[in-house]
Enzyme design. Structure first.
Site, mmCIF file in Angstrom:
data_model
loop_
_atom_site.group_PDB
_atom_site.id
_atom_site.type_symbol
_atom_site.label_atom_id
_atom_site.label_comp_id
_atom_site.label_asym_id
_atom_site.label_seq_id
_atom_site.Cartn_x
_atom_site.Cartn_y
_atom_site.Cartn_z
ATOM 1 N N GLN A 105 0.846 -1.189 0.000
ATOM 2 C CA GLN A 105 0.000 0.000 0.000
ATOM 3 C C GLN A 105 0.886 1.245 0.000
ATOM 4 O OE1 GLN A 105 -2.140 1.922 3.335
ATOM 5 N NE2 GLN A 105 -4.017 1.168 2.353
ATOM 6 N N TYR A 183 -5.996 11.545 3.705
ATOM 7 C CA TYR A 183 -4.585 11.704 3.379
ATOM 8 C C TYR A 183 -4.440 12.456 2.056
ATOM 9 C CZ TYR A 183 -4.134 8.488 7.268
ATOM 10 O OH TYR A 183 -4.220 7.915 8.513
ATOM 11 N N ARG A 230 -7.830 2.554 -3.015
ATOM 12 C CA ARG A 230 -8.689 2.628 -1.822
ATOM 13 C C ARG A 230 -9.276 4.033 -1.737
ATOM 14 N NH1 ARG A 230 -7.684 1.220 4.663
ATOM 15 N NH2 ARG A 230 -9.224 -0.436 4.614
ATOM 16 N N GLY A 320 -9.178 -6.923 9.414
ATOM 17 C CA GLY A 320 -8.054 -6.268 10.055
ATOM 18 C C GLY A 320 -7.759 -6.834 11.416
ATOM 19 N N ARG A 321 -8.445 -6.349 12.427
ATOM 20 C CA ARG A 321 -8.171 -6.753 13.802
ATOM 21 C C ARG A 321 -8.281 -8.260 14.036
ATOM 22 N NH1 ARG A 321 -11.186 -1.760 17.039
ATOM 23 N NH2 ARG A 321 -9.624 -0.156 16.506
#
Length: 352
Positions: A105, A183, A230, A320-321
């Protein structure tokens, strides 16, 4: 036991990627690279190797910065020096030894940083508008950014292309461009942070020009079948922000992705099953405007992912987690065993 999740656990092919299943490891910032060099070590190698050995279909790395000025906090990895490329080569070799697929990424935080973190230079942004909030893990307020000149924009696009080139040299199977969460790319996309009056500002179709040019540059190095974008409504510095017209916004984005030739998109939300509008979730609205591959994400559980894949809302499901807490996530799903619950005090502070 595979019959428990027959869609989620079945193989899938995208271009040259022959994925063992439709499980994707979501990109998660870990912060375990050397802070001065941005080089990852053996602990990062083993972290990704474990997920590949367990059988995760597609691994998306943590955000990897494209330049020193792209840095948003401590201990972030990079892909702009030879030493960084060599470090990531160890990771990709380990993943490929386990017959896994891994992509990098590519990340630039834009205005969400401080000059003391970003090589002593002020943050870069489409406009000189300071973000509200504090630098992650550093605590100081975000610096006021410099408005990027057209020369700055061209140089940054080249940095994305170089990082994509370096990713392929490091043995990655492809790249994901991080265009979400407030971002740099998302700062250009948003009317909140982009007040430009040139070709990179104005209405949404013009504001996304920077994103399209970045994607074209990255795809020229990584290939259109090996590049993911993304995107999201979410912003780290503005958690209450909402698109004024979600459907039109999503349609504008998807038309741009088709225009540049992207084949895989990664719409990001906090909660996958939350309704966005007219009884439809974010990913369901995206699917109305996108026929190609979609990676679903947003606090997914295996049951939710299985149903979404079966209903063709998504093609791949990113976790993810659960993958931080369960390096043997795939094995547990295959065998019908319970998953360990994520605990930040246990699973976030170290690589397991």
């Amino acid at each position: 036991m595979e019959d428990i999740y027959p869609n989620l656990l079945s193989p899938f092919r995208i271009g040259n990627w022959k994925l063992k299943n439709k499980i994707t490891m979501a990109p998660m910032t870990r912060g375990f690279a050397d802070d001065k060099t941005g080089v990852v070590g053996d602990d990062v190698v083993e972290y990704y190797r474990k997920r590949a050995a367990d059988g995760v279909g597609l691994i998306i790395t943590e955000g990897i910065i494209i330049s020193p000025r792209a840095k948003g906090t401590f201990n972030l990895s990079g892909l702009y020096t030879n030493e960084q490329v060599k470090g990531w080569r160890k990771v990709t070799d380990a993943v490929h030894e386990e017959y896994g697929t891994i992509i990098a990424q590519l990340w630039h935080v834009g205005r969400l940083t401080h000059h003391e973190v970003a090589a002593g230079l002020p943050p870069q942004a489409p406009s000189a508008i300071r973000a509200i909030g504090h630098v992650h893990r550093y605590g100081k307020p975000f610096d006021r950014p410099e408005e990027m000149t057209e020369e700055d924009i061209k140089e940054t696009i080249k940095q994305y292309a170089t990082a994509a080139h370096n990713a392929m040299q490091a043995g990655f199977d492809g790249v994901e461009v991080h265009g979400a969460h407030g971002y740099l790319i998302d700062q250009f996309n948003s009317e909140v942070s982009n007040h430009r009056t040139d070709e990179y500002g104005g209405h949404l179709a013009k504001r996304i020009t920077f994103m399209k040019e970045v994607l074209q540059a990255v795809m020229s190095e990584a290939g259109d079948n090996n590049t993911i974008i993304r995107f999201s409504e979410l912003k780290d510095d503005a958690p209450q922000y909402k698109w004024r017209d979600p459907e039109t916004t999503i349609q504008t984005f998807t038309e741009a992705f088709k225009e540049v030739g992207i084949k895989i998109i990664h719409p990001s939300v906090h909660q996958f099953d939350k309704v966005l509008l007219r009884g439809q979730t974010f990913h369901e609205v995206v699917r109305k405007h996108w026929d190609s591959n979609i990676i679903g994400v947003g606090n997914l559980n295996p049951e939710m992912a299985e149903t979404a894949i079966q209903n063709n809302v998504i093609n791949l499901a990113a976790f993810g987690r659960p993958l931080l807490a369960n390096p043997d996530f795939v094995t547990k799903l295959e065998r019908g065993k319970p998953l360990e619950i994520y605990d930040s005090q246990k699973h976030l502070i170290k690589l397991t």
